[in-house]
Design a protein around this motif. Structure first.
Motif, PDB file in Angstrom:
ATOM      1  N   ILE A   8      47.924  46.844  50.881  1.00 53.03           N
ATOM      2  CA  ILE A   8      47.208  46.108  49.838  1.00 53.03           C
ATOM      3  C   ILE A   8      46.837  44.714  50.339  1.00 53.03           C
ATOM      4  O   ILE A   8      45.698  44.249  50.157  1.00 53.03           O
ATOM      5  CB  ILE A   8      48.062  46.004  48.557  1.00 53.03           C
ATOM      6  N   ARG A  11      43.995  44.915  52.690  1.00 55.11           N
ATOM      7  CA  ARG A  11      42.731  45.147  51.976  1.00 55.11           C
ATOM      8  C   ARG A  11      42.178  43.844  51.405  1.00 55.11           C
ATOM      9  O   ARG A  11      40.969  43.593  51.447  1.00 55.11           O
ATOM     10  CB  ARG A  11      42.944  46.178  50.863  1.00 55.11           C
ATOM     11  N   CYS A  74      42.782  46.883  44.297  1.00 51.42           N
ATOM     12  CA  CYS A  74      44.049  46.424  44.881  1.00 51.42           C
ATOM     13  C   CYS A  74      45.101  46.177  43.802  1.00 51.42           C
ATOM     14  O   CYS A  74      46.299  46.425  44.018  1.00 51.42           O
ATOM     15  CB  CYS A  74      43.828  45.148  45.695  1.00 51.42           C
ATOM     16  N   ALA A  77      46.383  49.489  42.783  1.00 51.04           N
ATOM     17  CA  ALA A  77      47.274  49.969  43.840  1.00 51.04           C
ATOM     18  C   ALA A  77      48.641  49.306  43.731  1.00 51.04           C
ATOM     19  O   ALA A  77      49.678  49.950  43.953  1.00 51.04           O
ATOM     20  CB  ALA A  77      46.654  49.695  45.209  1.00 51.04           C
ATOM     21  N   LEU A  78      48.654  48.030  43.385  1.00 50.43           N
ATOM     22  CA  LEU A  78      49.923  47.324  43.185  1.00 50.43           C
ATOM     23  C   LEU A  78      50.727  47.994  42.077  1.00 50.43           C
ATOM     24  O   LEU A  78      51.937  48.243  42.237  1.00 50.43           O
ATOM     25  CB  LEU A  78      49.654  45.855  42.823  1.00 50.43           C
ATOM     26  N   VAL A 232      49.705  39.822  43.732  1.00 47.14           N
ATOM     27  CA  VAL A 232      50.414  40.755  44.616  1.00 47.14           C
ATOM     28  C   VAL A 232      51.660  40.111  45.222  1.00 47.14           C
ATOM     29  O   VAL A 232      52.733  40.729  45.284  1.00 47.14           O
ATOM     30  CB  VAL A 232      49.466  41.253  45.732  1.00 47.14           C
TER      31      VAL A 232
END
Length: 236
Positions: A8, A11, A74, A77-78, A232
């Motif tokens: 992540i 990205r 992202c 995805a986290l 993140v």
């Protein structure tokens, strides 16, 4: 557990690189497609006018939407990584960005119910909704509707110009606003004191949604990348 977020973070770093490249492309587009001329038809005033030749092209529109979509992804995805950390499946798990606090309290919390209570609290404390973080919601809304990506070019207006050399007796900035193809827009009116040159800075801006309208595209994408990275890193 930090290693499970490496992809992540990579990205996000890639998005920043893409935005830097987009910034150069935007500069090239603006340089080639905005013509400036000096109007002396109403002496003693001189008026610098600019005109947009072509609207933002697809090679600007497409990467803008792609970068924003990747950054938004992202965050999802986290959320899935956090569900896995909690030993749960990723089905129905998303990072919630809501229109307002009320929507977040209902729909938003449902999207993170598989996360640990501690991680749910971290996300809740971020208040990722339009009431507390309108620009974050603006990017979420832009991504949801990116098939309708609309960008515009803002004229230099009252603050996007400066005297490069020479001198003037009087200088007045003109109201800014979106440029239209083939239509002159006044940037600055002045009474010269000899030869002079101006620096004119026009901007590529978002046309919608309301939270982003009028803001500089690459500058705000940079903000979004930093905000996503900040979120993140809270779970690193």
């Amino acid at each position: 557990m930090a290693d499970d977020l490496k992809q992540i973070k990579d990205r996000i770093a890639h998005c920043k690189q893409q935005n830097a490249a987009l910034m150069k492309d935007v500069g090239s587009y603006l340089d080639k497609n905005i013509l400036a001329r000096e109007d002396t038809s109403e002496p003693p005033w001189h008026v610098i006018k600019v005109q947009l030749q072509e609207p933002p092209p697809i090679w600007i529109l497409t990467p803008t939407g792609q970068i924003i979509n990747e950054l938004r992804s992202c965050l999802d995805a986290l959320a899935t990584r956090l569900a896995i950390r909690n030993g749960k499946s990723t089905s129905g798990v998303y990072f919630p960005i809501s229109k307002d606090a009320a929507v977040f309290a209902a729909d938003g919390l449902q999207k993170i119910k598989k996360l640990s209570l501690a991680d749910q609290k971290r996300i809740t404390d971020l208040q990722p909704h339009g009431d507390a973080n309108p620009k974050l919601f603006g990017f979420h809304d832009f991504d949801r509707n990116r098939k309708h990506v609309e960008l515009g070019v803002q004229g230099a207006g009252n603050s996007g110009f400066g005297l490069r050399n020479g001198s003037v007796h009087v200088m007045l900035g003109q109201p800014g606003g979106q440029l239209e193809v083939g239509v002159d827009k006044s940037v600055v009116a002045f009474i010269p004191d000899g030869p002079c040159q101006f620096r004119i800075t026009n901007r590529l801006t978002f046309s919608n949604p309301a939270q982003l309208a009028g803001l500089t595209v690459t500058q705000e994408i940079e903000w979004f990348a930093e905000e996503v990275e900040r979120i993140v890193m809270l779970f690193d």
